[in-house]
Design an enzyme around this catalytic site. Sequence first.
Site, mmCIF file in Angstrom:
data_model
loop_
_atom_site.group_PDB
_atom_site.id
_atom_site.type_symbol
_atom_site.label_atom_id
_atom_site.label_comp_id
_atom_site.label_asym_id
_atom_site.label_seq_id
_atom_site.Cartn_x
_atom_site.Cartn_y
_atom_site.Cartn_z
ATOM 1 N N LYS A 14 28.000 -16.716 81.688
ATOM 2 C CA LYS A 14 28.329 -16.256 82.478
ATOM 3 C C LYS A 14 28.931 -14.583 81.380
ATOM 4 O O LYS A 14 29.904 -15.602 80.075
ATOM 5 C CB LYS A 14 29.149 -15.947 83.403
ATOM 6 C CG LYS A 14 30.179 -15.234 83.693
ATOM 7 C CD LYS A 14 29.883 -14.665 84.802
ATOM 8 C CE LYS A 14 30.290 -13.202 85.082
ATOM 9 N NZ LYS A 14 29.754 -12.501 86.206
ATOM 10 N N SER A 15 28.902 -13.637 80.998
ATOM 11 C CA SER A 15 29.263 -12.818 80.320
ATOM 12 C C SER A 15 30.983 -12.823 80.676
ATOM 13 O O SER A 15 31.631 -12.876 81.609
ATOM 14 C CB SER A 15 29.105 -11.327 80.917
ATOM 15 O OG SER A 15 27.507 -11.085 80.918
ATOM 16 N N MET A 17 31.652 -8.445 91.024
ATOM 17 C CA MET A 17 32.566 -9.164 90.609
ATOM 18 C C MET A 17 33.425 -8.948 89.532
ATOM 19 O O MET A 17 35.235 -10.428 89.841
ATOM 20 C CB MET A 17 31.610 -11.054 90.185
ATOM 21 C CG MET A 17 30.715 -11.150 90.590
ATOM 22 S SD MET A 17 31.081 -11.693 92.297
ATOM 23 C CE MET A 17 31.582 -13.254 91.952
ATOM 24 N N ASN A 55 26.430 -7.465 76.537
ATOM 25 C CA ASN A 55 26.480 -6.893 77.440
ATOM 26 C C ASN A 55 27.198 -5.874 78.123
ATOM 27 O O ASN A 55 28.334 -5.112 77.490
ATOM 28 C CB ASN A 55 27.070 -7.964 79.470
ATOM 29 C CG ASN A 55 26.741 -7.040 80.255
ATOM 30 O OD1 ASN A 55 26.319 -5.695 80.200
ATOM 31 N ND2 ASN A 55 27.598 -7.532 81.431
ATOM 32 N N CYS A 75 27.974 -3.358 82.831
ATOM 33 C CA CYS A 75 28.815 -4.003 83.792
ATOM 34 C C CYS A 75 29.004 -3.089 84.500
ATOM 35 O O CYS A 75 30.049 -2.221 83.943
ATOM 36 C CB CYS A 75 30.251 -4.811 83.321
ATOM 37 S SG CYS A 75 30.560 -5.569 84.849
ATOM 38 N N GLY A 94 18.695 -6.930 93.742
ATOM 39 C CA GLY A 94 17.397 -8.335 94.422
ATOM 40 C C GLY A 94 16.075 -6.935 94.931
ATOM 41 O O GLY A 94 16.053 -5.895 93.604
ATOM 42 N N THR A 141 20.016 -13.205 92.446
ATOM 43 C CA THR A 141 19.985 -13.491 93.432
ATOM 44 C C THR A 141 19.359 -14.737 93.950
ATOM 45 O O THR A 141 19.870 -14.859 95.001
ATOM 46 C CB THR A 141 19.794 -11.659 94.235
ATOM 47 O OG1 THR A 141 20.018 -10.584 93.376
ATOM 48 C CG2 THR A 141 19.703 -11.714 95.852
HETATM 49 C C1 SIN Z 1 30.656 -9.205 87.466
HETATM 50 O O1 SIN Z 1 30.996 -9.868 86.808
HETATM 51 O O2 SIN Z 1 31.084 -8.213 88.063
HETATM 52 C C2 SIN Z 1 28.927 -8.396 87.298
HETATM 53 C C3 SIN Z 1 28.442 -8.432 85.178
HETATM 54 C C4 SIN Z 1 27.640 -7.737 85.352
HETATM 55 O O3 SIN Z 1 27.326 -6.796 86.118
HETATM 56 O O4 SIN Z 1 27.397 -7.911 84.214
#
Ligand code: SIN
Length: 306
Positions: free
Chosen positions: A44-45, A70, A124, A127, A216, A267
């Site tokens: 996870k980032s 998220m 990343n 986001c 998706g 997804t």
């Molecule tokens: C998120 O946790 O909001 C998604 C992560 C991302 O879009 O890089």
Amino acid sequence: MDTRTKIAGVELDSYVLNASGVRDTTLEELEAIAKSDSSAIVMKSCTIEPRKGNPEPRYMRLQLGSIQSMGLPNLGYKEYVIFSSQLKKYNKPIIASVAGSCADDYREMVSAFQDSDVDLIEVNLSCPNLEGKTLAYDFEQTGEILRAISDLGDKPYGLKLPPYPDVYHIQVAELIEKHGVSFITLINSIGSSLIIDSETEKPVIKPRGGFGGLCGDYIKPIALGNVRAFYELLKNEVSIFGVGGIKSGTDAFEFLLAGADAIQVATTFEKQGPSCFGRINKELIEILERKGYNSTQKVKGNLKYL
Ligand code: SIN
């Protein structure tokens, strides 16, 4: 069938792996990926400090994909540095993903992962679910971040990018080449998307007035377009992970034709769980066999023209 591939010199046993962001936050989830047919373990980032993420509901499955905001819920980068040593026993490449808010954040996290057991570092910059702008759309700030991280060690680093319209492709490709970026991940979810429930007259997710990242099937053509455009501009010098709407071997094959070196599943992993990696890989092999190819490398980038 030879489905081995390489990303920035790191060998992957197959073309199919998980994308950062889905079922990859805790050690248990990462171990489930390690035990699956995903050819690498993408984490996870992470951010400097742990984050709870955005208020719920923040994820909604849709008929053709999902929308999410998220807000980077994660345990903080120090945990993922530790996880990398705990995951090493699975003998699969490990990919860290870091998401900061400024060049100093990126420098601190990339530095820590340079000294860890990860094989690749994904930076990343895309986001779409935080206050403020998506970093990768600010080329000055992107350049500043790249200058801050490019001299920190020998592990290859790459960028997770949002989709770009064609007017920006050359400028982004120049930044990538100038700063020694070894791989790119295309594309993150498409930000500022809005799904409205006409019955309730409300958005389907809560954060930021309902705006979120679209994922998706909806985004596959845009992902394919970005992969193809950057493949043509970067001419095999920079490895490409394709992401966006990959749920079958046919989708994976299309990304292979467009020029992706490997594909990441998000997804569909959320919907199907870890068995999706083996299934997509098997379907891809069936397509390659039916068409008389004996390796993914023979097909990569060989999109035919009308
Ligand atoms: C998120 O946790 O909001 C998604 C992560 C991302 O879009 O890089």
